[in-house]
Design an enzyme around this catalytic site. Structure first.
Site, PDB file in Angstrom:
ATOM      1  N   TYR A  83       0.837  -1.207   0.000  1.00 52.79           N
ATOM      2  CA  TYR A  83       0.000   0.000   0.000  1.00 52.79           C
ATOM      3  C   TYR A  83       0.875   1.261   0.000  1.00 52.79           C
ATOM      4  O   TYR A  83       0.664   2.179  -0.798  1.00 52.79           O
ATOM      5  CB  TYR A  83      -0.911  -0.029   1.224  1.00 52.79           C
ATOM      6  CG  TYR A  83      -1.916   1.087   1.279  1.00 52.79           C
ATOM      7  CD1 TYR A  83      -3.029   1.085   0.444  1.00 52.79           C
ATOM      8  CD2 TYR A  83      -1.757   2.149   2.177  1.00 52.79           C
ATOM      9  CE1 TYR A  83      -3.955   2.110   0.490  1.00 52.79           C
ATOM     10  CE2 TYR A  83      -2.685   3.175   2.232  1.00 52.79           C
ATOM     11  CZ  TYR A  83      -3.778   3.158   1.389  1.00 52.79           C
ATOM     12  OH  TYR A  83      -4.696   4.178   1.440  1.00 52.79           O
TER      13      TYR A  83
HETATM   14  P1  NAI Z   1     -13.617   2.246   0.185  1.00 52.13           P
HETATM   15  O1  NAI Z   1     -13.250   0.799   0.276  1.00 52.13           O
HETATM   16  O2  NAI Z   1     -14.730   2.757   1.008  1.00 52.13           O
HETATM   17  O3  NAI Z   1     -13.876   2.647  -1.342  1.00 52.13           O
HETATM   18  C1  NAI Z   1     -13.039   2.207  -2.366  1.00 52.13           C
HETATM   19  C2  NAI Z   1     -13.872   1.962  -3.599  1.00 52.13           C
HETATM   20  O4  NAI Z   1     -12.988   1.559  -4.663  1.00 52.13           O
HETATM   21  C3  NAI Z   1     -14.910   0.842  -3.433  1.00 52.13           C
HETATM   22  O5  NAI Z   1     -16.186   1.272  -3.832  1.00 52.13           O
HETATM   23  C4  NAI Z   1     -14.388  -0.265  -4.328  1.00 52.13           C
HETATM   24  O6  NAI Z   1     -15.413  -1.068  -4.919  1.00 52.13           O
HETATM   25  C5  NAI Z   1     -13.628   0.530  -5.385  1.00 52.13           C
HETATM   26  N1  NAI Z   1     -12.635  -0.297  -6.063  1.00 52.13           N
HETATM   27  C6  NAI Z   1     -11.714  -1.118  -5.487  1.00 52.13           C
HETATM   28  N2  NAI Z   1     -11.019  -1.764  -6.428  1.00 52.13           N
HETATM   29  C7  NAI Z   1     -11.505  -1.352  -7.629  1.00 52.13           C
HETATM   30  C8  NAI Z   1     -11.193  -1.671  -8.974  1.00 52.13           C
HETATM   31  N3  NAI Z   1     -10.234  -2.576  -9.279  1.00 52.13           N
HETATM   32  N4  NAI Z   1     -11.873  -1.061  -9.965  1.00 52.13           N
HETATM   33  C9  NAI Z   1     -12.857  -0.160  -9.660  1.00 52.13           C
HETATM   34  N5  NAI Z   1     -13.212   0.166  -8.405  1.00 52.13           N
HETATM   35  C10 NAI Z   1     -12.530  -0.426  -7.398  1.00 52.13           C
HETATM   36  O7  NAI Z   1     -12.260   3.026   0.539  1.00 52.13           O
HETATM   37  P2  NAI Z   1     -12.012   4.601   0.821  1.00 52.13           P
HETATM   38  O8  NAI Z   1     -11.622   4.738   2.223  1.00 52.13           O
HETATM   39  O9  NAI Z   1     -13.096   5.402   0.256  1.00 52.13           O
HETATM   40  O10 NAI Z   1     -10.697   4.818  -0.045  1.00 52.13           O
HETATM   41  C11 NAI Z   1     -10.699   5.607  -1.224  1.00 52.13           C
HETATM   42  C12 NAI Z   1      -9.260   5.962  -1.565  1.00 52.13           C
HETATM   43  O11 NAI Z   1      -8.706   6.735  -0.506  1.00 52.13           O
HETATM   44  C13 NAI Z   1      -8.354   4.755  -1.742  1.00 52.13           C
HETATM   45  O12 NAI Z   1      -7.483   4.985  -2.836  1.00 52.13           O
HETATM   46  C14 NAI Z   1      -7.586   4.721  -0.439  1.00 52.13           C
HETATM   47  O13 NAI Z   1      -6.339   4.105  -0.579  1.00 52.13           O
HETATM   48  C15 NAI Z   1      -7.461   6.192  -0.138  1.00 52.13           C
HETATM   49  N6  NAI Z   1      -7.200   6.520   1.245  1.00 52.13           N
HETATM   50  C16 NAI Z   1      -8.071   6.100   2.207  1.00 52.13           C
HETATM   51  C17 NAI Z   1      -7.812   6.375   3.526  1.00 52.13           C
HETATM   52  C18 NAI Z   1      -8.712   5.892   4.608  1.00 52.13           C
HETATM   53  O14 NAI Z   1      -8.252   5.860   5.759  1.00 52.13           O
HETATM   54  N7  NAI Z   1      -9.942   5.508   4.338  1.00 52.13           N
HETATM   55  C19 NAI Z   1      -6.626   7.160   3.933  1.00 52.13           C
HETATM   56  C20 NAI Z   1      -5.790   7.543   2.828  1.00 52.13           C
HETATM   57  C21 NAI Z   1      -6.088   7.239   1.544  1.00 52.13           C
END
Ligand code: NAI
Length: 246
Positions: A153
């Site tokens: 990650y």
């Molecule tokens: P989440 O799991 O709630 O949402 C991620 C979304 O991406 C999901 O709807 C999932 O279906 C979609 N997804 C995953 N793989 C995919 C693929 N191969 N093709 C299309 N869609 C795909 O996660 P969240 O927290 O909203 O994370 C969003 C972004 O923010 C990510 O890139 C994460 O790494 C980043 N991030 C999140 C943090 C956190 O603490 N939640 C902190 C820092 C960064």
């Protein structure tokens, strides 16, 4: 909130079915954008209907042809592409780098790095035609600091920072701006992919002693998506409750 800030602008939000992406989509919609949600989750159409988003595509961002086709379809349906928020991502398992399962490593890199690249590449083709665009890639504080037990990650998010910096410079003389944000932990469904110990570690590193909130991230990202973000590109924006020191 300015309900007309994005009037006439089309925005794509990858990972828009959940968490941070969903929250950003809600705010872009509230401020007048035409929004397309792209997500691998089959529920993406239902989420789009719930949010009253204008368009959705169920796709895997690791498929470059599917991404290019989705960009074309979105541009046709919503009259061009002005904004991309690349939020789709996964964490991968929490184990030391020397024990990291190779397949899991490859999947994290494939989604978090290659998927972001394919989406940036596909929309830039459209943005260069109109000469205007705003791209915001969702990286992570892990990409700056390297979290233990999250090597894939952290590596993937450092790569997103590198891609953003290169693109920002390559496009600097156009009206296309490419930036990224590096949030510390934000409580979303992403936490379900992590161990309790990992979540506790991330909280312990935040001086404000709380997780970030999705609307706080959406507020920063929508500014980066706006015309007012005019003199920043290839830049890395902190939103970490005081964790980042650079
Ligand atoms: P989440 O799991 O709630 O949402 C991620 C979304 O991406 C999901 O709807 C999932 O279906 C979609 N997804 C995953 N793989 C995919 C693929 N191969 N093709 C299309 N869609 C795909 O996660 P969240 O927290 O909203 O994370 C969003 C972004 O923010 C990510 O890139 C994460 O790494 C980043 N991030 C999140 C943090 C956190 O603490 N939640 C902190 C820092 C960064």
């Amino acid at each position: 909130m300015n309900t007309t800030r994005f009037s006439g602008r089309t925005a794509i939000v990858t990972g828009g079915a959940s968490g941070i992406g969903r929250g950003i989509a809600e705010r872009l919609l509230a401020e007048g954008a035409r929004v397309s949600l792209w997500d691998a989750n089959p529920a993406v159409g239902d989420v789009a209907a719930e949010l009253k988003a204008h368009h959705s595509v169920q796709l895997d961002v690791t498929d470059p042809q599917a991404v290019a086709d989705a960009a074309d379809a979105t541009a046709r349906a919503l009259d061009g592409i002005a904004i991309l928020v690349a939020s789709a991502g996964i964490t991968g398992p929490n184990v030391p780098a020397w024990d990291y399962p190779i397949e899991a490593w490859q999947q994290v890199i494939e989604i978090n790095v290659n998927g972001v690249y394919y989406c940036n590449r596909a929309v830039i083709a459209h943005m260069r035609r109109t000469g205007y665009g705003r791209i915001v890639n969702i990286a992570s504080i892990a990409g700056k600091e390297g979290n233990p037990n999250a090597s894939a990650y952290s590596t993937s998010k450092a790569a997103v920072i590198g891609l953003t910096k290169s693109l920002g410079k390559e496009l600097a003389e156009t009206e296309i701006r490419v930036n990224c944000i590096t949030p510390a932990a934000v409580a979303t469904p992403l936490f379900e992919q992590m161990t309790e110990a990992q979540i506790a570690f991330m909280l312990s590193k935040i001086p404000m002693k709380r997780f970030g909130l999705v609307p706080e991230v959406a507020a920063l990202v929508t500014w980066l998506c706006s015309e007012e973000c005019s003199f920043s590109t290839g830049a890395v924006f902190d939103i970490s409750g005081g964790r980042a020191t650079y």
